[in-house]
Design a protein around this motif. Sequence first.
Motif, PDB file in Angstrom:
ATOM      1  N   SER B  84       0.728  -1.237   0.111  1.00 46.81           N
ATOM      2  CA  SER B  84       0.138   0.019   0.105  1.00 46.81           C
ATOM      3  C   SER B  84       0.730   1.285   0.089  1.00 46.81           C
ATOM      4  N   ALA B  85       0.428   2.378  -0.593  1.00 46.85           N
ATOM      5  CA  ALA B  85       1.029   3.581  -0.355  1.00 46.85           C
ATOM      6  C   ALA B  85       1.502   3.725   0.971  1.00 46.85           C
ATOM      7  N   GLY B  86       0.723   3.790   1.881  1.00 52.72           N
ATOM      8  CA  GLY B  86       0.982   4.155   3.289  1.00 52.72           C
ATOM      9  C   GLY B  86       2.354   3.199   3.761  1.00 52.72           C
ATOM     10  N   GLU B  87       2.372   2.103   3.543  1.00 54.41           N
ATOM     11  CA  GLU B  87       3.439   1.179   3.659  1.00 54.41           C
ATOM     12  C   GLU B  87       4.493   1.583   3.157  1.00 54.41           C
ATOM     13  N   ALA B  88       4.684   2.024   1.756  1.00 61.88           N
ATOM     14  CA  ALA B  88       5.721   2.238   1.239  1.00 61.88           C
ATOM     15  C   ALA B  88       6.221   3.752   1.663  1.00 61.88           C
ATOM     16  N   LEU B  89       5.566   4.855   2.158  1.00 62.93           N
ATOM     17  CA  LEU B  89       5.754   5.856   2.758  1.00 62.93           C
ATOM     18  C   LEU B  89       6.559   5.488   4.229  1.00 62.93           C
ATOM     19  N   SER B  90       6.009   4.924   5.048  1.00 60.60           N
ATOM     20  CA  SER B  90       6.531   4.441   6.385  1.00 60.60           C
ATOM     21  C   SER B  90       7.933   3.694   5.998  1.00 60.60           C
ATOM     22  N   PHE B  91       7.757   3.006   5.100  1.00 60.90           N
ATOM     23  CA  PHE B  91       9.293   2.192   4.826  1.00 60.90           C
ATOM     24  C   PHE B  91      10.327   3.202   4.635  1.00 60.90           C
ATOM     25  N   GLY B  92      10.133   4.130   3.516  1.00 54.68           N
ATOM     26  CA  GLY B  92      10.957   5.092   2.921  1.00 54.68           C
ATOM     27  C   GLY B  92      11.450   5.968   4.298  1.00 54.68           C
ATOM     28  N   LEU B  93      10.482   6.406   4.883  1.00 55.35           N
ATOM     29  CA  LEU B  93      10.869   7.326   6.004  1.00 55.35           C
ATOM     30  C   LEU B  93      11.500   6.679   7.174  1.00 55.35           C
TER      31      LEU B  93
END
Lengths: 50, 299
Positions: B84-93
């Motif tokens: 999910s987009a949220g998972e990708a954002l968290s992972f990147g941050l």
Amino acid sequence: MEKPELVTLTERQKKARRNRSIAIGLALAALVIIFYVATLAKSGSGFIGQ
Amino acid sequence: MSEATAGDYLALLKPRVMSLVVFTAFVGLIAAPGVPNPLLAVIAILAIAIGAGASGALNMWYDADIDAIMTRTATRPVPSGRVSAGEALSFGLILSVLSVMTLGVLVNWLSASLLAFTIFFYAVIYTMWLKRWTPQNIVIGGAAGAIPPVIGWAAATGTVSLESVILFLIIFLWTPPHFWALALFKAGDYERAGIPMMPNVAGEASTRKQIFVYALLLAPVGVLPGLFGYTTAGYGVAALLLGLGFVWYSWKVLLMRDEDRAMKPAKALFGYSLLYLFAIFAAYLADNVIGRALVLGGV
């Protein structure tokens, strides 16, 4: 009292979760080792000091 | 519950881009004066790789809408629904913070600051702003991809020197012709996604001319380390030949006709540009390593 709604994972989801858990475990273990060994190296103590 | 595997998260890191970052950072680190602690050198490269990967994950989070439209990127983890987009954002941050802090605490804060700046520049300045706004997106955004050798140099020495800036310039000038060659034969993809790449905005003829101009700038800059005495003449000759090759392939693109839809010259330049960057940095590395070995051997 209402019974809590439980989520039943499919086999595929369970397998993916196991796969992710192993990866996270390995990554954390690697991080611990990196910081431990690097601390030894930076402090110049013993065999891996600069 | 997600069905994403560790492999999907690895794909978020853009491993192919990461490999280029690792290689150029490694060259910067090894070419720097002095001998870095091998263990800290490995940690520095690892942190730089994770930081580059983190910016890739942030890019995939933000660009999921346009990635879904383009054939080249439609199968990425977020547009395909595996992550999910949220998972990708968290992972990147999380990886961004982790990589910068690791580099700062264990190596030095100059290299960590440069890594943080690179992640910010790629994720915010390039991805969120330039990419959808101006055809100069990859010209300015190319700075993010060009910094890794400077970070490697800073990790080894705690400073930034002219020599590392020249390595930066080589990648910086290489980026526009590399991506515009791709944009020429993928113009339809970019058009559908609404990304203002040079061929879609200024036209193919103008893009071909600009590719050639950048090739003319890149070729002499590639030779600069030899002219400034940072390397032996061996590197200088190799860089000159590689640069002439780049100009030759760009010349073929310049001569490409408007009605040529197969665009073989553009595809050939794209392939050659990848070879060029790898070869020129490999030559730089080899020159440095051989030079040091000869000094150690008393030759």
